[in-house]
Design a protein around this motif. Structure first.
Motif, PDB file in Angstrom:
ATOM      1  N   ARG A 166     -62.349  -8.923   8.935  1.00 40.22           N
ATOM      2  CA  ARG A 166     -63.322  -8.546   7.540  1.00 40.22           C
ATOM      3  C   ARG A 166     -64.055  -7.462   7.429  1.00 40.22           C
ATOM      4  O   ARG A 166     -64.167  -7.250   6.068  1.00 40.22           O
ATOM      5  N   ILE A 167     -64.949  -7.733   7.643  1.00 43.34           N
ATOM      6  CA  ILE A 167     -65.706  -6.108   7.882  1.00 43.34           C
ATOM      7  C   ILE A 167     -65.504  -5.445   8.122  1.00 43.34           C
ATOM      8  O   ILE A 167     -66.034  -4.601   7.391  1.00 43.34           O
ATOM      9  N   ALA A 168     -64.877  -4.788   9.307  1.00 40.89           N
ATOM     10  CA  ALA A 168     -64.298  -3.404   9.517  1.00 40.89           C
ATOM     11  C   ALA A 168     -63.493  -3.479   8.099  1.00 40.89           C
ATOM     12  O   ALA A 168     -63.801  -1.998   7.992  1.00 40.89           O
ATOM     13  N   ARG A 169     -63.025  -4.109   7.461  1.00 42.16           N
ATOM     14  CA  ARG A 169     -61.672  -3.224   6.658  1.00 42.16           C
ATOM     15  C   ARG A 169     -62.713  -3.000   5.916  1.00 42.16           C
ATOM     16  O   ARG A 169     -62.459  -2.459   4.514  1.00 42.16           O
ATOM     17  N   GLU A 170     -63.907  -4.026   4.771  1.00 42.83           N
ATOM     18  CA  GLU A 170     -64.835  -3.300   4.130  1.00 42.83           C
ATOM     19  C   GLU A 170     -65.653  -2.231   4.016  1.00 42.83           C
ATOM     20  O   GLU A 170     -65.219  -1.232   3.408  1.00 42.83           O
ATOM     21  N   LEU A 171     -66.367  -1.722   5.449  1.00 40.37           N
ATOM     22  CA  LEU A 171     -66.418  -0.821   6.090  1.00 40.37           C
ATOM     23  C   LEU A 171     -65.774   0.753   5.610  1.00 40.37           C
ATOM     24  O   LEU A 171     -65.797   1.388   5.160  1.00 40.37           O
ATOM     25  N   ALA A 172     -64.755   0.532   6.387  1.00 45.26           N
ATOM     26  CA  ALA A 172     -62.861   1.202   6.098  1.00 45.26           C
ATOM     27  C   ALA A 172     -63.140   2.036   4.714  1.00 45.26           C
ATOM     28  O   ALA A 172     -62.033   3.010   4.292  1.00 45.26           O
ATOM     29  N   ILE A 173     -62.901   0.469   3.851  1.00 46.43           N
ATOM     30  CA  ILE A 173     -62.077   0.706   2.249  1.00 46.43           C
ATOM     31  C   ILE A 173     -63.404   1.579   2.050  1.00 46.43           C
ATOM     32  O   ILE A 173     -62.981   2.278   1.007  1.00 46.43           O
ATOM     33  N   LEU A 174     -64.797   1.116   2.263  1.00 43.36           N
ATOM     34  CA  LEU A 174     -66.001   1.591   1.693  1.00 43.36           C
ATOM     35  C   LEU A 174     -65.524   3.512   2.127  1.00 43.36           C
ATOM     36  O   LEU A 174     -66.615   4.643   1.145  1.00 43.36           O
ATOM     37  N   SER A 175     -65.271   3.349   2.619  1.00 44.36           N
ATOM     38  CA  SER A 175     -65.769   5.419   3.497  1.00 44.36           C
ATOM     39  C   SER A 175     -64.482   6.496   3.360  1.00 44.36           C
ATOM     40  O   SER A 175     -64.643   7.175   4.235  1.00 44.36           O
TER      41      SER A 175
END
Length: 218
Positions: free
Chosen positions: A5-14
């Motif tokens: 879930r954290i990885a998804r957020e980092l990916a989406i925001l970057s």
């Protein structure tokens, strides 16, 4: 699950600020990804606050002009409520930005780091195919007209269940949560509807014994 879930957020925001070419993306360091995520949040907070301030000013001016005219008074109240909603959205963005230090710490976890880079690489590498599949699932809409964050949430979800083997329901649920956090008020419903139609397309293709190719999606 938490790590992904954290990885998804980092990916989406970057995603919007990183190179489009997969080979250049693979050369990116994790700190570059986190920095891109911070910049995205900062820009969104700034833009949302500016819009909210403008709406508050417009609503206040109309209230002063309307005085006793009920129609204008009601429309002014509506404008002010919209401005308040925008301000709340900006506050939520600020809350997300304040969580970035925790992101940085958690991003050092091996699983978070690995899945973030896998998501970024796969989304970029397969963007042509995913965009065409999504485009076919949009009703009276076009991919280019969607907000960038909605485009990337859709791309991420489709990439996960089409190319990375994530169960469809898991990918869709995670996309809905991302939309609730970063999209507009009704964005999560729109995202859900589009992804449901995408999965229906894929299942339809599987019934005839093949998956949609690039040529099929053109």
């Amino acid at each position: 699950m938490q790590a992904r879930r954290i990885a998804r957020e980092l990916a989406i925001l970057s995603l919007a600020q990183l190179p489009n070419k997969p080979d250049r993306l693979q050369a990116q360091q994790l700190q570059d990804v986190v920095l891109a995520a911070v910049r995205t949040l900062t820009t969104e907070v700034h833009d949302t606050l500016e819009t909210a301030a403008a709406e508050l000013s417009r609503g206040n001016d109309r209230l002063l002009r309307s005085e006793t005219r009920a129609v204008d008074l009601q429309s002014s109240r509506v404008m002010l409520q919209e401005a308040i909603d925008l301000a709340q959205s900006a506050i939520n963005r600020i809350g997300s930005a304040l969580e970035i230090p925790e992101f940085i710490q958690l991003a050092n976890q091996k699983e978070v780091r690995a899945y973030t880079m896998e998501l970024l690489t796969q989304v970029k590498a397969n963007q042509t195919e995913t965009d065409r599949l999504i485009e076919r699932s949009l009703v009276d809409w076009q991919m280019a007209r969607l907000a960038r964050i909605d485009q990337d949430i859709l791309r991420l979800a489709v990439t996960e269940f089409w190319f990375l083997g994530v169960p469809e329901q898991v990918a869709i649920n995670e996309a809905i949560e991302l939309a609730k956090r970063y999209s507009t008020e009704d964005g999560h419903r729109f995202i859900n509807g589009v992804l449901r139609r995408v999965t229906e397309q894929l299942k339809s293709e599987q019934k005839v014994g093949r998956s949609p190719s690039v040529q099929d999606l053109q």
